[in-house]
Design a protein around this motif. Structure first.
Motif, PDB file in Angstrom:
ATOM      1  N   ALA A 218       3.084   6.056  -2.747  1.00  0.00           N
ATOM      2  CA  ALA A 218       4.222   6.859  -3.212  1.00  0.00           C
ATOM      3  C   ALA A 218       4.116   7.111  -4.718  1.00  0.00           C
ATOM      4  O   ALA A 218       4.340   8.226  -5.190  1.00  0.00           O
ATOM      5  CB  ALA A 218       5.540   6.158  -2.877  1.00  0.00           C
ATOM      6  N   GLU A 219       3.727   6.078  -5.461  1.00  0.00           N
ATOM      7  CA  GLU A 219       3.583   6.222  -6.910  1.00  0.00           C
ATOM      8  C   GLU A 219       2.463   7.199  -7.258  1.00  0.00           C
ATOM      9  O   GLU A 219       2.615   8.054  -8.124  1.00  0.00           O
ATOM     10  CB  GLU A 219       3.318   4.862  -7.551  1.00  0.00           C
ATOM     11  N   ARG A 220       1.329   7.081  -6.549  1.00  0.00           N
ATOM     12  CA  ARG A 220       0.201   7.984  -6.807  1.00  0.00           C
ATOM     13  C   ARG A 220       0.558   9.433  -6.494  1.00  0.00           C
ATOM     14  O   ARG A 220       0.191  10.340  -7.235  1.00  0.00           O
ATOM     15  CB  ARG A 220      -1.019   7.566  -5.981  1.00  0.00           C
ATOM     16  N   ILE A 221       1.261   9.635  -5.395  1.00  0.00           N
ATOM     17  CA  ILE A 221       1.658  10.992  -5.013  1.00  0.00           C
ATOM     18  C   ILE A 221       2.585  11.585  -6.077  1.00  0.00           C
ATOM     19  O   ILE A 221       2.402  12.711  -6.522  1.00  0.00           O
ATOM     20  CB  ILE A 221       2.341  10.994  -3.632  1.00  0.00           C
ATOM     21  N   ALA A 222       3.581  10.800  -6.500  1.00  0.00           N
ATOM     22  CA  ALA A 222       4.526  11.277  -7.511  1.00  0.00           C
ATOM     23  C   ALA A 222       3.809  11.607  -8.820  1.00  0.00           C
ATOM     24  O   ALA A 222       4.060  12.641  -9.447  1.00  0.00           O
ATOM     25  CB  ALA A 222       5.619  10.235  -7.755  1.00  0.00           C
ATOM     26  N   ALA A 223       2.884  10.746  -9.220  1.00  0.00           N
ATOM     27  CA  ALA A 223       2.154  10.952 -10.478  1.00  0.00           C
ATOM     28  C   ALA A 223       1.268  12.185 -10.420  1.00  0.00           C
ATOM     29  O   ALA A 223       0.961  12.784 -11.450  1.00  0.00           O
ATOM     30  CB  ALA A 223       1.326   9.712 -10.808  1.00  0.00           C
TER      31      ALA A 223
ATOM     32  N   PRO B 178       2.246  18.213 -10.616  1.00  0.00           N
ATOM     33  CA  PRO B 178       2.190  18.840 -11.948  1.00  0.00           C
ATOM     34  C   PRO B 178       3.568  18.831 -12.618  1.00  0.00           C
ATOM     35  O   PRO B 178       4.560  19.162 -11.989  1.00  0.00           O
ATOM     36  CB  PRO B 178       1.743  20.273 -11.652  1.00  0.00           C
ATOM     37  N   GLY B 179       3.603  18.412 -13.875  1.00  0.00           N
ATOM     38  CA  GLY B 179       4.853  18.377 -14.626  1.00  0.00           C
ATOM     39  C   GLY B 179       5.440  16.988 -14.749  1.00  0.00           C
ATOM     40  O   GLY B 179       6.274  16.736 -15.607  1.00  0.00           O
ATOM     41  N   VAL B 180       5.004  16.055 -13.895  1.00  0.00           N
ATOM     42  CA  VAL B 180       5.510  14.682 -13.967  1.00  0.00           C
ATOM     43  C   VAL B 180       4.866  13.999 -15.163  1.00  0.00           C
ATOM     44  O   VAL B 180       3.651  13.971 -15.297  1.00  0.00           O
ATOM     45  CB  VAL B 180       5.212  13.895 -12.665  1.00  0.00           C
ATOM     46  N   ARG B 181       5.715  13.465 -16.027  1.00  0.00           N
ATOM     47  CA  ARG B 181       5.219  12.807 -17.241  1.00  0.00           C
ATOM     48  C   ARG B 181       4.952  11.325 -17.002  1.00  0.00           C
ATOM     49  O   ARG B 181       4.009  10.763 -17.538  1.00  0.00           O
ATOM     50  CB  ARG B 181       6.259  12.986 -18.342  1.00  0.00           C
ATOM     51  N   ARG B 182       5.795  10.698 -16.185  1.00  0.00           N
ATOM     52  CA  ARG B 182       5.680   9.266 -15.943  1.00  0.00           C
ATOM     53  C   ARG B 182       6.375   8.921 -14.634  1.00  0.00           C
ATOM     54  O   ARG B 182       7.283   9.625 -14.230  1.00  0.00           O
ATOM     55  CB  ARG B 182       6.354   8.512 -17.100  1.00  0.00           C
ATOM     56  N   VAL B 183       5.965   7.836 -13.993  1.00  0.00           N
ATOM     57  CA  VAL B 183       6.607   7.396 -12.757  1.00  0.00           C
ATOM     58  C   VAL B 183       7.092   5.966 -12.935  1.00  0.00           C
ATOM     59  O   VAL B 183       6.331   5.096 -13.363  1.00  0.00           O
ATOM     60  CB  VAL B 183       5.632   7.461 -11.558  1.00  0.00           C
ATOM     61  N   ILE B 184       8.362   5.734 -12.618  1.00  0.00           N
ATOM     62  CA  ILE B 184       8.918   4.381 -12.593  1.00  0.00           C
ATOM     63  C   ILE B 184       9.045   4.011 -11.124  1.00  0.00           C
ATOM     64  O   ILE B 184       9.812   4.639 -10.394  1.00  0.00           O
ATOM     65  CB  ILE B 184      10.291   4.322 -13.294  1.00  0.00           C
ATOM     66  N   ASN B 185       8.269   3.036 -10.700  1.00  0.00           N
ATOM     67  CA  ASN B 185       8.240   2.666  -9.290  1.00  0.00           C
ATOM     68  C   ASN B 185       9.155   1.469  -9.060  1.00  0.00           C
ATOM     69  O   ASN B 185       8.793   0.336  -9.346  1.00  0.00           O
ATOM     70  CB  ASN B 185       6.803   2.355  -8.857  1.00  0.00           C
ATOM     71  N   ALA B 186      10.354   1.744  -8.527  1.00  0.00           N
ATOM     72  CA  ALA B 186      11.317   0.680  -8.241  1.00  0.00           C
ATOM     73  C   ALA B 186      11.396   0.417  -6.738  1.00  0.00           C
ATOM     74  O   ALA B 186      12.384  -0.131  -6.257  1.00  0.00           O
ATOM     75  CB  ALA B 186      12.687   1.069  -8.806  1.00  0.00           C
ATOM     76  N   LEU B 187      10.352   0.827  -6.003  1.00  0.00           N
ATOM     77  CA  LEU B 187      10.345   0.617  -4.556  1.00  0.00           C
ATOM     78  C   LEU B 187      10.177  -0.862  -4.229  1.00  0.00           C
ATOM     79  O   LEU B 187       9.384  -1.554  -4.862  1.00  0.00           O
ATOM     80  CB  LEU B 187       9.204   1.407  -3.909  1.00  0.00           C
TER      81      LEU B 187
ATOM     82  N   GLU C 276       0.822  -1.198   0.000  1.00  0.00           N
ATOM     83  CA  GLU C 276       0.000   0.000   0.000  1.00  0.00           C
ATOM     84  C   GLU C 276       0.871   1.270   0.000  1.00  0.00           C
ATOM     85  O   GLU C 276       0.588   2.228  -0.712  1.00  0.00           O
ATOM     86  CB  GLU C 276      -0.926  -0.008   1.217  1.00  0.00           C
ATOM     87  N   GLN C 277       1.943   1.262   0.794  1.00  0.00           N
ATOM     88  CA  GLN C 277       2.851   2.412   0.830  1.00  0.00           C
ATOM     89  C   GLN C 277       3.521   2.610  -0.529  1.00  0.00           C
ATOM     90  O   GLN C 277       3.703   3.734  -0.982  1.00  0.00           O
ATOM     91  CB  GLN C 277       3.919   2.224   1.913  1.00  0.00           C
TER      92      GLN C 277
END
Length: 86
Positions: free
Chosen positions: A55-60, A63-72, A50-51
């Motif tokens: 983190a991925e949802r918050i990053a996405a 404003p300005g973020v095009r994509r998120v790579i979640n390597a957590l 869930e965490q």
């Protein structure tokens, strides 16, 4: 024109890191945030799936973020969760 139409990667990474650190649901483990061409990479360890998703949802949502790579990685703190409530 010298102004850029979008926020620079360093500022974007700082904004993502600040937003994640303000979220009490994500715990205390430091999350590494890198930005390149407005693509955010999250690295480090969290305690639950869930965490990781938060983190991925918050990053996405920044404003300005095009994509998120979640390597957590999710750290199993108490072994397998087969100790569910009876």
């Amino acid at each position: 024109m010298s102004g850029m139409p979008f926020i620079g990667d360093e500022i974007l990474a700082a904004q993502v890191k600040a937003a994640i650190s303000m979220c009490s649901s994500i715990g205390v483990e430091p999350i590494k945030v890198k930005a390149q061409d407005r693509v955010i990479t999250l690295a480090g360890t969290v305690q639950t799936l869930e965490q990781r998703e938060w983190a991925e949802r918050i990053a996405a949502g920044i404003p300005g973020v095009r994509r998120v790579i979640n390597a957590l990685l999710v750290r199993e703190t108490e072994g397998p969760s087969s100790l569910g409530a009876a």
